[in-house]
Design a protein around this motif. Structure first.
Motif, PDB file in Angstrom:
ATOM      1  N   ALA A 289       0.834  -1.208   0.000  1.00 24.74           N
ATOM      2  CA  ALA A 289       0.000   0.000   0.000  1.00 24.74           C
ATOM      3  C   ALA A 289       0.866   1.256   0.000  1.00 24.74           C
ATOM      4  O   ALA A 289       0.570   2.239  -0.703  1.00 24.74           O
ATOM      5  CB  ALA A 289      -0.932  -0.003   1.207  1.00 24.74           C
ATOM      6  N   ALA A 290       1.948   1.227   0.769  1.00 24.57           N
ATOM      7  CA  ALA A 290       2.863   2.369   0.792  1.00 24.57           C
ATOM      8  C   ALA A 290       3.493   2.594  -0.585  1.00 24.57           C
ATOM      9  O   ALA A 290       3.662   3.745  -1.028  1.00 24.57           O
ATOM     10  CB  ALA A 290       3.949   2.146   1.846  1.00 24.57           C
ATOM     11  N   SER A 291       3.833   1.499  -1.268  1.00 16.72           N
ATOM     12  CA  SER A 291       4.420   1.644  -2.611  1.00 16.72           C
ATOM     13  C   SER A 291       3.403   2.220  -3.590  1.00 16.72           C
ATOM     14  O   SER A 291       3.758   3.032  -4.452  1.00 16.72           O
ATOM     15  CB  SER A 291       4.950   0.297  -3.105  1.00 16.72           C
ATOM     16  OG  SER A 291       3.901  -0.594  -3.462  1.00 16.72           O
ATOM     17  N   TYR A 292       2.128   1.817  -3.457  1.00 19.08           N
ATOM     18  CA  TYR A 292       1.103   2.367  -4.351  1.00 19.08           C
ATOM     19  C   TYR A 292       0.961   3.876  -4.153  1.00 19.08           C
ATOM     20  O   TYR A 292       0.827   4.633  -5.119  1.00 19.08           O
ATOM     21  CB  TYR A 292      -0.240   1.670  -4.101  1.00 19.08           C
ATOM     22  CG  TYR A 292      -0.234   0.183  -4.399  1.00 19.08           C
ATOM     23  CD1 TYR A 292       0.660  -0.375  -5.310  1.00 19.08           C
ATOM     24  CD2 TYR A 292      -1.123  -0.678  -3.758  1.00 19.08           C
ATOM     25  CE1 TYR A 292       0.668  -1.736  -5.572  1.00 19.08           C
ATOM     26  CE2 TYR A 292      -1.128  -2.042  -4.018  1.00 19.08           C
ATOM     27  CZ  TYR A 292      -0.229  -2.564  -4.913  1.00 19.08           C
ATOM     28  OH  TYR A 292      -0.228  -3.908  -5.169  1.00 19.08           O
ATOM     29  N   LEU A 293       1.001   4.302  -2.892  1.00 17.26           N
ATOM     30  CA  LEU A 293       0.957   5.744  -2.628  1.00 17.26           C
ATOM     31  C   LEU A 293       2.226   6.422  -3.144  1.00 17.26           C
ATOM     32  O   LEU A 293       2.195   7.578  -3.588  1.00 17.26           O
ATOM     33  CB  LEU A 293       0.782   5.993  -1.131  1.00 17.26           C
ATOM     34  CG  LEU A 293      -0.553   5.521  -0.535  1.00 17.26           C
ATOM     35  CD1 LEU A 293      -0.580   5.763   0.973  1.00 17.26           C
ATOM     36  CD2 LEU A 293      -1.733   6.220  -1.209  1.00 17.26           C
ATOM     37  N   GLY A 294       3.350   5.686  -3.083  1.00 19.52           N
ATOM     38  CA  GLY A 294       4.591   6.207  -3.643  1.00 19.52           C
ATOM     39  C   GLY A 294       4.492   6.394  -5.154  1.00 19.52           C
ATOM     40  O   GLY A 294       5.007   7.387  -5.700  1.00 19.52           O
ATOM     41  N   PHE A 295       3.819   5.455  -5.830  1.00 23.95           N
ATOM     42  CA  PHE A 295       3.615   5.602  -7.276  1.00 23.95           C
ATOM     43  C   PHE A 295       2.752   6.833  -7.578  1.00 23.95           C
ATOM     44  O   PHE A 295       2.984   7.539  -8.562  1.00 23.95           O
ATOM     45  CB  PHE A 295       2.956   4.348  -7.856  1.00 23.95           C
ATOM     46  CG  PHE A 295       3.866   3.153  -7.924  1.00 23.95           C
ATOM     47  CD1 PHE A 295       5.134   3.258  -8.469  1.00 23.95           C
ATOM     48  CD2 PHE A 295       3.438   1.917  -7.449  1.00 23.95           C
ATOM     49  CE1 PHE A 295       5.977   2.148  -8.537  1.00 23.95           C
ATOM     50  CE2 PHE A 295       4.275   0.814  -7.510  1.00 23.95           C
ATOM     51  CZ  PHE A 295       5.539   0.926  -8.048  1.00 23.95           C
ATOM     52  N   LEU A 296       1.762   7.077  -6.714  1.00 23.92           N
ATOM     53  CA  LEU A 296       0.907   8.252  -6.889  1.00 23.92           C
ATOM     54  C   LEU A 296       1.740   9.530  -6.783  1.00 23.92           C
ATOM     55  O   LEU A 296       1.605  10.453  -7.600  1.00 23.92           O
ATOM     56  CB  LEU A 296      -0.207   8.247  -5.840  1.00 23.92           C
ATOM     57  CG  LEU A 296      -1.146   9.453  -5.846  1.00 23.92           C
ATOM     58  CD1 LEU A 296      -1.856   9.590  -7.190  1.00 23.92           C
ATOM     59  CD2 LEU A 296      -2.170   9.329  -4.703  1.00 23.92           C
ATOM     60  N   ALA A 297       2.629   9.575  -5.796  1.00 27.26           N
ATOM     61  CA  ALA A 297       3.491  10.751  -5.633  1.00 27.26           C
ATOM     62  C   ALA A 297       4.463  10.879  -6.801  1.00 27.26           C
ATOM     63  O   ALA A 297       4.727  11.987  -7.285  1.00 27.26           O
ATOM     64  CB  ALA A 297       4.256  10.655  -4.316  1.00 27.26           C
ATOM     65  N   ALA A 298       4.987   9.730  -7.279  1.00 29.87           N
ATOM     66  CA  ALA A 298       5.961   9.757  -8.372  1.00 29.87           C
ATOM     67  C   ALA A 298       5.327  10.266  -9.660  1.00 29.87           C
ATOM     68  O   ALA A 298       5.930  11.047 -10.402  1.00 29.87           O
ATOM     69  CB  ALA A 298       6.558   8.367  -8.576  1.00 29.87           C
ATOM     70  N   THR A 299       4.106   9.818  -9.943  1.00 28.13           N
ATOM     71  CA  THR A 299       3.455  10.254 -11.186  1.00 28.13           C
ATOM     72  C   THR A 299       3.110  11.733 -11.152  1.00 28.13           C
ATOM     73  O   THR A 299       3.001  12.373 -12.196  1.00 28.13           O
ATOM     74  CB  THR A 299       2.176   9.435 -11.444  1.00 28.13           C
ATOM     75  OG1 THR A 299       1.316   9.507 -10.290  1.00 28.13           O
ATOM     76  CG2 THR A 299       2.502   7.979 -11.714  1.00 28.13           C
ATOM     77  N   SER A 300       2.958  12.279  -9.955  1.00 33.27           N
ATOM     78  CA  SER A 300       2.647  13.712  -9.855  1.00 33.27           C
ATOM     79  C   SER A 300       3.824  14.581 -10.279  1.00 33.27           C
ATOM     80  O   SER A 300       3.659  15.781 -10.533  1.00 33.27           O
ATOM     81  CB  SER A 300       2.234  14.068  -8.418  1.00 33.27           C
ATOM     82  OG  SER A 300       3.343  13.970  -7.538  1.00 33.27           O
ATOM     83  N   LEU A 301       5.028  13.973 -10.369  1.00 28.27           N
ATOM     84  CA  LEU A 301       6.206  14.721 -10.794  1.00 28.27           C
ATOM     85  C   LEU A 301       6.190  15.008 -12.285  1.00 28.27           C
ATOM     86  O   LEU A 301       6.932  15.878 -12.759  1.00 28.27           O
ATOM     87  CB  LEU A 301       7.482  13.943 -10.429  1.00 28.27           C
ATOM     88  CG  LEU A 301       7.720  13.696  -8.939  1.00 28.27           C
ATOM     89  CD1 LEU A 301       8.967  12.852  -8.738  1.00 28.27           C
ATOM     90  CD2 LEU A 301       7.847  15.024  -8.188  1.00 28.27           C
TER      91      LEU A 301
END
Length: 406
Positions: A289-301
């Protein structure tokens, strides 16, 4: 609880012995030669439409899942290496049908996909049942992890070989199919030769004891299984269509995922043996779940920094996958009486297969609504699943199962 210490020789013995390890390696190598390119075979060799090929492949997976209750009952009658060999032999039949299918014949291709699907779905439960027969406790967990590492290595090697051969065009795909069939045949002979069979425990009062329901665990596992398709479906989709990155980035993620699983699956499983399997499985959900939220933050870049950030977060996702794979089947094996082990493992594989079957459609549907829907939805569902696992009744008492192995 002390960490399990294993010598390589002990791990090989716990994993079914050298011949069985060779069977796993040959089977994985053959699978890697064809399975990633089966869609291309239907389109390029048989001249079917991509839609018809995809439907046939999906139908094969679904029908393979339908066979799992029968596989579980066969295992509970004591069969072990025989079922593993049968799962390989049925794929030989699938490959034979594939090579005999004339161009444009979608029905025969569908039949080939059906037999390949049956074998692919039956194998994990049969393999896990065999390992539970020859190994116990945390040694069994390490043996299951070693089997996954070996299989990933074989799949990766097979895919690399096939990629090199694809320069030969249609003829190369046909040759790869034939070699795959021969590999399955050789693997089946090796698996059968180990002659592992369990002596099933007697059912009380002459009644056939039902397999444990495990409803919460099975439902959670459907969501957990999505992580296995994230590197192959979700990340390429996001990188190419949303971040407009080069296709090289998904390839880097796939290679990194494979290498990490091969090298870390056994060490991580052994390292976490000091904790309960339920705790490790719940923790894997939190990490995922933490990695999925990390992907969300990464795509926002956005384009530029987004792609490298996704690659870095994918390492965290792979760690979650390793924790999940090292504890999930082990938890089922540790909390199931011996006389219904086959049905419990088959039911667990049914939930895994269902998750893998529906995840592409769910992932693509969520992605159409944007990154927040995709990664937020996956993170929320996985955290709910982790909570269900944390509250799952972990009956870790040792269930005996006598076996004979030559």
């Amino acid at each position: 609880m002390a960490t399990t210490t294993l010598k390589p020789r002990d791990l090989i013995r716990a994993s079914g012995g050298p011949r069985y390890a060779a069977a796993l390696a040959v089977d994985a190598l053959g699978t890697g030669l064809l399975r990633p390119f089966l869609l291309l075979y239907g389109v390029l060799v048989l001249h079917l439409s991509a839609a018809a090929t995809g439907v046939a492949m999906t139908a094969g997976i679904v029908m393979g899942l339908v066979c799992m209750p029968g596989v579980g009952r066969w295992l509970d009658r004591g069969a072990r290496s025989t079922v593993v060999a049968a799962s390989m032999l049925v794929r030989v039949l699938g490959v034979a049908l594939l090579t005999a299918t004339p161009a444009g014949n979608a029905w025969l291709f569908g039949a080939a996909a059906l037999f390949l699907g049956i074998g692919n779905q039956a194998w994990p439960a049969a393999h896990a049942a065999l390992i539970t027969t020859v190994a116990r406790g945390r040694v069994r967990d390490a043996a299951l992890a070693a089997g996954r590492s070996l299989r990933n290595a074989g799949l990766g090697a097979g895919a690399l070989i096939a990629t090199a051969f694809l320069a030969g065009g249609v003829a190369a795909l046909q040759v790869l199919a034939v070699v795959t069939g021969l590999a399955y045949l050789a693997a089946a002979a090796l698996a059968w030769s180990v002659h592992v069979r369990a002596e099933p425990a007697e059912a009380t009062d002459g009644n056939d004891e039902p397999a444990p329901r495990m409803a919460a665990l099975l439902a959670a596992n459907v969501i957990y299984a999505f992580c296995l398709n994230v590197p192959e479906i979700a990340l390429p989709l996001v990188l190419v269509t949303q971040l407009h990155a080069s296709p090289v980035w998904p390839a880097v993620i796939y290679v990194a995922n494979t290498v990490l699983v091969i090298t870390l699956q056994v060490p991580v499983t052994v390292l976490t043996s000091r904790f309960s399997r339920r705790t490790v499985l719940a923790l894997s959900g939190v990490v995922l779940a933490a990695s999925y939220l990390g992907f969300l933050a990464a795509t926002s870049l956005g384009p530029g920094w987004g792609a490298p950030a996704v690659v870095l977060v994918s390492v965290v996702c792979t760690i979650g996958e390793i924790l999940y794979a090292g504890s999930a089947t082990a938890l089922v094996a540790a909390t199931t009486p011996a006389q219904v082990m086959g049905r419990a493992l088959a039911r667990f594989q049914l939930s895994t297969g269902f998750g893998l079957a529906v995840s592409p459609a769910v992932i693509t549907a969520l992605a159409a609504h944007g990154p927040s829907a995709l990664w937020g939805g996956l993170a929320g569902a996985t955290l709910v699943s982790a909570s269900a696992v944390a509250n799952y009744s972990d009956r870790s008492s040792a269930y005996g199962e006598r076996s004979t192995a030559k």
